[in-house]
Design a protein around this motif. Structure first.
Motif, PDB file in Angstrom:
ATOM      1  N   TYR A  31       0.832  -1.205   0.000  1.00 20.86           N
ATOM      2  CA  TYR A  31       0.000   0.000   0.000  1.00 20.86           C
ATOM      3  C   TYR A  31       0.860   1.245   0.000  1.00 20.86           C
ATOM      4  O   TYR A  31       2.029   1.225   0.365  1.00 20.86           O
ATOM      5  N   GLU A  32       0.229   2.320  -0.448  1.00 22.06           N
ATOM      6  CA  GLU A  32       0.811   3.655  -0.414  1.00 22.06           C
ATOM      7  C   GLU A  32      -0.092   4.496   0.483  1.00 22.06           C
ATOM      8  O   GLU A  32      -1.315   4.337   0.443  1.00 22.06           O
ATOM      9  N   VAL A  33       0.502   5.364   1.273  1.00 25.10           N
ATOM     10  CA  VAL A  33      -0.268   6.190   2.203  1.00 25.10           C
ATOM     11  C   VAL A  33      -0.543   7.544   1.565  1.00 25.10           C
ATOM     12  O   VAL A  33       0.339   8.199   1.028  1.00 25.10           O
ATOM     13  N   PHE A  34      -1.817   7.945   1.625  1.00 22.07           N
ATOM     14  CA  PHE A  34      -2.272   9.263   1.168  1.00 22.07           C
ATOM     15  C   PHE A  34      -3.045   9.881   2.323  1.00 22.07           C
ATOM     16  O   PHE A  34      -4.249   9.648   2.456  1.00 22.07           O
ATOM     17  N   GLY A  35      -2.363  10.637   3.179  1.00 19.30           N
ATOM     18  CA  GLY A  35      -3.024  11.184   4.367  1.00 19.30           C
ATOM     19  C   GLY A  35      -3.455  10.054   5.280  1.00 19.30           C
ATOM     20  O   GLY A  35      -2.641   9.256   5.727  1.00 19.30           O
ATOM     21  N   LYS A  36      -4.761   9.955   5.511  1.00 17.28           N
ATOM     22  CA  LYS A  36      -5.291   8.878   6.354  1.00 17.28           C
ATOM     23  C   LYS A  36      -5.748   7.671   5.539  1.00 17.28           C
ATOM     24  O   LYS A  36      -6.238   6.701   6.092  1.00 17.28           O
ATOM     25  N   SER A  37      -5.607   7.757   4.236  1.00 18.47           N
ATOM     26  CA  SER A  37      -6.063   6.676   3.357  1.00 18.47           C
ATOM     27  C   SER A  37      -4.891   5.848   2.850  1.00 18.47           C
ATOM     28  O   SER A  37      -3.755   6.312   2.785  1.00 18.47           O
ATOM     29  N   HIS A  38      -5.199   4.622   2.496  1.00 16.00           N
ATOM     30  CA  HIS A  38      -4.221   3.729   1.901  1.00 16.00           C
ATOM     31  C   HIS A  38      -4.709   3.309   0.519  1.00 16.00           C
ATOM     32  O   HIS A  38      -5.873   2.962   0.353  1.00 16.00           O
ATOM     33  N   ARG A  39      -3.789   3.355  -0.431  1.00 15.46           N
ATOM     34  CA  ARG A  39      -4.094   2.828  -1.754  1.00 15.46           C
ATOM     35  C   ARG A  39      -3.354   1.500  -1.875  1.00 15.46           C
ATOM     36  O   ARG A  39      -2.137   1.432  -1.751  1.00 15.46           O
ATOM     37  N   TYR A  40      -4.120   0.440  -2.120  1.00  8.55           N
ATOM     38  CA  TYR A  40      -3.582  -0.912  -2.118  1.00  8.55           C
ATOM     39  C   TYR A  40      -3.241  -1.370  -3.528  1.00  8.55           C
ATOM     40  O   TYR A  40      -3.847  -0.923  -4.495  1.00  8.55           O
ATOM     41  N   TYR A  41      -2.271  -2.265  -3.611  1.00 11.75           N
ATOM     42  CA  TYR A  41      -1.881  -2.845  -4.892  1.00 11.75           C
ATOM     43  C   TYR A  41      -1.350  -4.259  -4.647  1.00 11.75           C
ATOM     44  O   TYR A  41      -0.839  -4.569  -3.570  1.00 11.75           O
ATOM     45  N   PRO A  42      -1.504  -5.134  -5.645  1.00  8.40           N
ATOM     46  CA  PRO A  42      -0.999  -6.494  -5.483  1.00  8.40           C
ATOM     47  C   PRO A  42       0.526  -6.520  -5.587  1.00  8.40           C
ATOM     48  O   PRO A  42       1.103  -5.876  -6.455  1.00  8.40           O
ATOM     49  N   VAL A  43       1.159  -7.230  -4.691  1.00  5.85           N
ATOM     50  CA  VAL A  43       2.607  -7.441  -4.734  1.00  5.85           C
ATOM     51  C   VAL A  43       2.897  -8.710  -5.537  1.00  5.85           C
ATOM     52  O   VAL A  43       3.883  -8.792  -6.248  1.00  5.85           O
ATOM     53  N   VAL A  44       2.019  -9.685  -5.417  1.00  9.83           N
ATOM     54  CA  VAL A  44       2.126 -10.945  -6.153  1.00  9.83           C
ATOM     55  C   VAL A  44       1.210 -10.840  -7.370  1.00  9.83           C
ATOM     56  O   VAL A  44       0.032 -10.507  -7.240  1.00  9.83           O
ATOM     57  N   SER A  45       1.762 -11.135  -8.535  1.00  6.26           N
ATOM     58  CA  SER A  45       0.947 -11.061  -9.752  1.00  6.26           C
ATOM     59  C   SER A  45       0.005 -12.253  -9.838  1.00  6.26           C
ATOM     60  O   SER A  45       0.262 -13.316  -9.269  1.00  6.26           O
ATOM     61  N   LYS A  46      -1.069 -12.058 -10.574  1.00 11.79           N
ATOM     62  CA  LYS A  46      -2.029 -13.136 -10.788  1.00 11.79           C
ATOM     63  C   LYS A  46      -1.341 -14.308 -11.494  1.00 11.79           C
ATOM     64  O   LYS A  46      -1.574 -15.472 -11.165  1.00 11.79           O
TER      65      LYS A  46
END
Length: 120
Positions: free
Chosen positions: A55-70
């Motif tokens: 995840y990346e932090v944007f203020g109090k929010s987190h933007r999530y992303y897959p680390v392991v590819s499908k």
């Protein structure tokens, strides 16, 4: 790589689809019936601990992303199935589907063509 639970896999499918997103984006990408918002976030946090999600932090929010590819997860999962149920044999896997009439002659021909192309 650890095998995902059904709930974890559902979240990962959503993340693989959207590539990056906030909790609301993940919720929108989930099929119905959707889990409760807090349940989905709990699963996301479990996936973070397992190393599947970053995840990346944007203020109090987190933007999530897959680390392991499908693709990487699929390869691992299919390899485990092949080892545990089909004696590590692709032939046994194809035979299983052919014997159970889950595969058509056209499918078999396409598989042969894919193999021919990979070998050349």
């Amino acid at each position: 790589m650890k095998k995902l639970t059904k709930a974890e896999e559902q979240i990962m499918q959503a993340l693989w689809q959207i590539e990056r997103g906030f909790a609301n984006d993940i919720m929108e990408a989930l099929p119905s019936p959707k889990p409760a918002y807090n349940t989905a976030l709990t699963v996301v946090r479990i996936l973070e601990r397992k190393g599947f999600v970053g995840y990346e932090v944007f203020g109090k929010s987190h933007r999530y992303y897959p680390v392991v590819s499908k693709e990487d997860y699929s390869k691992t999962l299919l390899k485990d199935v092949a080892v545990n149920y089909f004696d590590s044999s692709f032939k046994n896997i194809v035979s299983f589907f052919a014997d159970n009439k889950n595969i058509t002659l056209k499918d078999l021909e396409e598989i042969q063509e894919i193999i021919r192309k990979k070998k050349s």
